[in-house]
Design a protein around this motif. Structure first.
Motif, PDB file in Angstrom:
ATOM      1  N   HIS A  97      27.884  -3.241 -32.131  1.00 46.18           N
ATOM      2  CA  HIS A  97      26.490  -2.961 -32.486  1.00 46.18           C
ATOM      3  C   HIS A  97      26.203  -3.572 -33.849  1.00 46.18           C
TER       4      HIS A  97
ATOM      5  N   ASP B  43      23.364   0.002 -37.712  1.00 45.81           N
ATOM      6  CA  ASP B  43      23.876   1.354 -37.914  1.00 45.81           C
ATOM      7  C   ASP B  43      22.707   2.317 -37.717  1.00 45.81           C
ATOM      8  N   TYR B  44      22.635   2.891 -36.528  1.00 42.59           N
ATOM      9  CA  TYR B  44      21.491   3.732 -36.183  1.00 42.59           C
ATOM     10  C   TYR B  44      21.463   5.036 -36.977  1.00 42.59           C
ATOM     11  N   ASP B  45      22.602   5.525 -37.372  1.00 41.96           N
ATOM     12  CA  ASP B  45      22.637   6.732 -38.190  1.00 41.96           C
ATOM     13  C   ASP B  45      21.999   6.470 -39.558  1.00 41.96           C
TER      14      ASP B  45
ATOM     15  N   LEU C 144      19.871   4.074 -40.207  1.00 38.59           N
ATOM     16  CA  LEU C 144      18.462   3.773 -39.956  1.00 38.59           C
ATOM     17  C   LEU C 144      17.654   5.057 -39.811  1.00 38.59           C
ATOM     18  N   TRP C 145      18.198   6.046 -39.102  1.00 33.71           N
ATOM     19  CA  TRP C 145      17.524   7.326 -38.944  1.00 33.71           C
ATOM     20  C   TRP C 145      17.322   8.019 -40.290  1.00 33.71           C
TER      21      TRP C 145
END
Length: 70
Positions: free
Chosen positions: A3, A6-8, A10-11
């Motif tokens: 991926h 880093d979606y964490d 970004l959230w």
């Protein structure tokens, strides 16, 4: 699969931007409402306005400190 985002993180950034942006504007608007009270609750209005404006100044100062410290 790798991926690229880093979606964490970004959230966390989106949530802090929402709280910092919309929340700070809401607190400032409460200060303006407190200043506009013209009835017998004038002291309460000034107290609310002073508290809200102090919070806005502190958050702006904290943001500048965090940005300039890096």
């Amino acid at each position: 699969m790798i991926h690229a985002m880093d979606y964490d993180a970004l959230w966390k950034v989106l949530l802090s931007a929402l709280v910092g942006g919309a929340g700070l504007v809401s607190v400032f608007s409460l200060a303006l409402v407190g200043l506009s009270i013209r009835t017998s609750h004038r002291v309460l209005g000034w107290t609310v306005a002073g508290t809200c404006l102090s919070a806005v100044v502190l958050v702006v100062a904290l943001g500048l400190y965090v940005m300039l410290a890096k």
